[in-house]
Write a protein that holds these residues in place. Structure first.
Motif, short mmCIF file in Angstrom:
data_model
loop_
_atom_site.label_atom_id
_atom_site.label_comp_id
_atom_site.label_asym_id
_atom_site.label_seq_id
_atom_site.Cartn_x
_atom_site.Cartn_y
_atom_site.Cartn_z
N GLN A 1 0.97 -1.02 -0.01
CA GLN A 1 -0.12 -0.13 -0.05
C GLN A 1 0.75 1.20 0.06
O GLN A 1 2.02 1.25 0.67
CB GLN A 1 -0.90 -0.05 1.27
N VAL A 2 0.28 2.32 -0.63
CA VAL A 2 1.12 3.42 -0.74
C VAL A 2 0.32 4.64 -0.12
O VAL A 2 -0.81 4.68 -0.62
CB VAL A 2 1.57 3.64 -2.18
N TYR A 3 0.58 5.69 0.17
CA TYR A 3 -0.20 6.76 0.60
C TYR A 3 0.71 7.91 0.52
O TYR A 3 1.50 8.15 0.39
CB TYR A 3 -0.16 6.66 2.51
N LEU A 4 -0.17 8.84 -0.26
CA LEU A 4 0.21 10.07 -0.75
C LEU A 4 -0.43 11.19 -0.15
O LEU A 4 -1.82 11.17 -0.12
CB LEU A 4 -0.04 9.89 -2.21
N VAL A 5 0.10 12.28 0.25
CA VAL A 5 -0.54 13.41 0.95
C VAL A 5 0.14 14.59 0.07
O VAL A 5 1.37 14.80 0.09
CB VAL A 5 -0.11 13.53 2.23
N GLU A 6 -0.65 15.54 -0.56
CA GLU A 6 -0.23 16.61 -1.30
C GLU A 6 -0.40 17.96 -0.11
O GLU A 6 -1.11 18.02 0.70
CB GLU A 6 -1.27 16.92 -2.29
N SER A 7 0.41 18.94 -0.45
CA SER A 7 0.54 20.20 0.40
C SER A 7 1.06 21.17 -0.56
O SER A 7 1.78 20.84 -1.46
CB SER A 7 1.33 19.99 1.67
N GLY A 8 0.65 22.50 0.03
CA GLY A 8 1.33 23.69 -0.82
C GLY A 8 0.33 24.41 -1.67
O GLY A 8 0.82 25.44 -2.37
N GLY A 9 -0.90 24.01 -1.91
CA GLY A 9 -1.61 24.76 -2.64
C GLY A 9 -2.04 26.06 -2.11
O GLY A 9 -1.76 26.30 -0.81
N SER A 25 4.49 7.38 1.49
CA SER A 25 4.98 6.51 2.29
C SER A 25 4.45 5.19 1.66
O SER A 25 3.62 5.06 0.88
CB SER A 25 4.32 6.59 3.86
N GLY A 26 4.77 4.00 2.31
CA GLY A 26 4.63 2.71 1.84
C GLY A 26 5.83 2.15 0.86
O GLY A 26 6.83 2.65 0.80
N ARG A 27 5.26 1.16 0.12
CA ARG A 27 6.42 0.28 -0.62
C ARG A 27 6.81 1.22 -1.82
O ARG A 27 6.10 1.78 -2.59
CB ARG A 27 5.62 -1.07 -1.15
N SER A 28 8.18 1.33 -1.72
CA SER A 28 8.82 2.10 -2.64
C SER A 28 8.62 1.58 -4.09
O SER A 28 8.39 2.57 -5.10
CB SER A 28 10.19 2.47 -2.25
N TYR A 29 8.56 0.16 -4.11
CA TYR A 29 8.53 -0.12 -5.73
C TYR A 29 7.25 0.13 -6.07
O TYR A 29 7.06 -0.22 -7.47
CB TYR A 29 9.03 -1.68 -5.57
N ALA A 97 0.01 11.28 -7.79
CA ALA A 97 -0.27 9.84 -8.11
C ALA A 97 1.09 9.09 -8.19
O ALA A 97 1.85 9.47 -8.58
CB ALA A 97 -1.21 9.81 -9.29
N ALA A 98 0.76 7.56 -8.08
CA ALA A 98 2.06 6.89 -8.02
C ALA A 98 1.51 5.48 -8.80
O ALA A 98 0.43 5.06 -8.72
CB ALA A 98 2.55 6.50 -6.72
N LYS A 99 2.37 4.97 -9.51
CA LYS A 99 2.23 3.41 -10.07
C LYS A 99 3.55 2.75 -10.17
O LYS A 99 4.73 3.44 -10.14
CB LYS A 99 1.74 3.40 -11.26
N LYS A 100 3.64 1.40 -10.33
CA LYS A 100 4.50 0.86 -10.21
C LYS A 100 5.58 0.94 -11.56
O LYS A 100 6.84 0.93 -11.30
CB LYS A 100 4.46 -0.75 -10.12
N SER A 101 5.27 0.97 -12.68
CA SER A 101 5.84 0.83 -13.77
C SER A 101 5.34 1.61 -15.26
O SER A 101 3.91 1.94 -15.01
CB SER A 101 5.90 -0.51 -14.49
N GLY A 111 -3.50 10.82 -4.04
CA GLY A 111 -3.74 11.56 -2.97
C GLY A 111 -4.92 12.16 -2.88
O GLY A 111 -5.82 12.17 -3.91
N ARG A 112 -5.50 13.18 -1.78
CA ARG A 112 -6.62 13.58 -1.89
C ARG A 112 -6.76 15.02 -2.65
O ARG A 112 -7.79 15.55 -2.64
CB ARG A 112 -7.13 13.74 -0.50
N GLY A 113 -5.54 15.67 -2.81
CA GLY A 113 -5.64 16.85 -3.83
C GLY A 113 -5.34 17.83 -2.93
O GLY A 113 -5.63 18.14 -1.64
N THR A 114 -4.95 18.97 -3.59
CA THR A 114 -4.53 20.37 -2.90
C THR A 114 -5.11 21.27 -4.07
O THR A 114 -4.90 21.20 -5.13
CB THR A 114 -3.19 20.54 -2.53
N GLN A 115 -5.96 22.35 -3.50
CA GLN A 115 -6.76 23.13 -4.31
C GLN A 115 -5.41 24.49 -4.49
O GLN A 115 -4.81 25.19 -3.77
CB GLN A 115 -7.69 24.03 -3.62
N VAL A 116 -5.56 24.70 -5.99
CA VAL A 116 -4.44 25.84 -6.34
C VAL A 116 -5.65 26.83 -7.22
O VAL A 116 -6.31 26.44 -7.99
CB VAL A 116 -3.57 25.51 -7.52
N THR A 117 -5.54 28.14 -6.64
CA THR A 117 -6.33 29.15 -7.48
C THR A 117 -5.69 30.23 -7.75
O THR A 117 -4.95 31.07 -6.83
CB THR A 117 -7.54 29.55 -6.27
N VAL A 118 -5.76 30.83 -8.95
CA VAL A 118 -5.06 31.97 -9.89
C VAL A 118 -5.83 32.88 -10.15
O VAL A 118 -6.83 32.57 -10.86
CB VAL A 118 -3.98 31.35 -10.65
#
Length: 120
Positions: A1-9, A25-29, A97-101, A111-118
């Motif tokens: 399992q891989v966990y992804l968390v976005e920030s910075g929006g 975090s989670g399996r690097s491969y 987003a992430a994938k193996k290959s 991840g759940r996403g981060t909002q960017v407003t311009v």
């Protein structure tokens, strides 16, 4: 399992810069290939930038080429998207987003996403 968390929006003016970060975090491969996607209101989710495991292989959508830079730091288990010269058309929710290959058609982890407003 891989966990992804976005920030910075955030909310910025046209011409400004933002740096998004994806903490993984989670399996690097399972995250050899990572990417940033974005989805504007009423539109489909589209790929913005992709990076391979080594960090040397990158690709960008035509709309961001020359303005955005994707990078990854294996020591910190992070991936970043430096966004310069932002325009209102860059307004969207940005997803990590992430994938193996590269041969995998779909991304397995999101991840759940981060909002960017311009604003103009």
């Amino acid at each position: 399992q891989v966990y992804l968390v976005e920030s910075g929006g955030g909310s910025v003016q046209a011409g400004d810069s933002l740096r998004l970060t994806c903490a993984a975090s989670g399996r690097s491969y399972d995250r050899n290939v990572m990417a940033w996607f974005r989805q504007a209101p009423g539109k489909e989710r589209t790929s913005v930038a992709v990076i391979g495991r080594s960090g040397n292989q990158t690709s960008y959508s035509d709309s961001v080429k020359g303005r955005f830079t994707i990078s990854r730091d294996h020591a910190k288990n992070t991936m970043s998207l430096q966004m310069n010269n932002l325009t209102p058309e860059d307004t969207a929710v940005y997803y990590c987003a992430a994938k193996k290959s590269t041969s995998d058609k779909f991304y397995d982890y999101w991840g759940r996403g981060t909002q960017v407003t311009v604003s103009s």
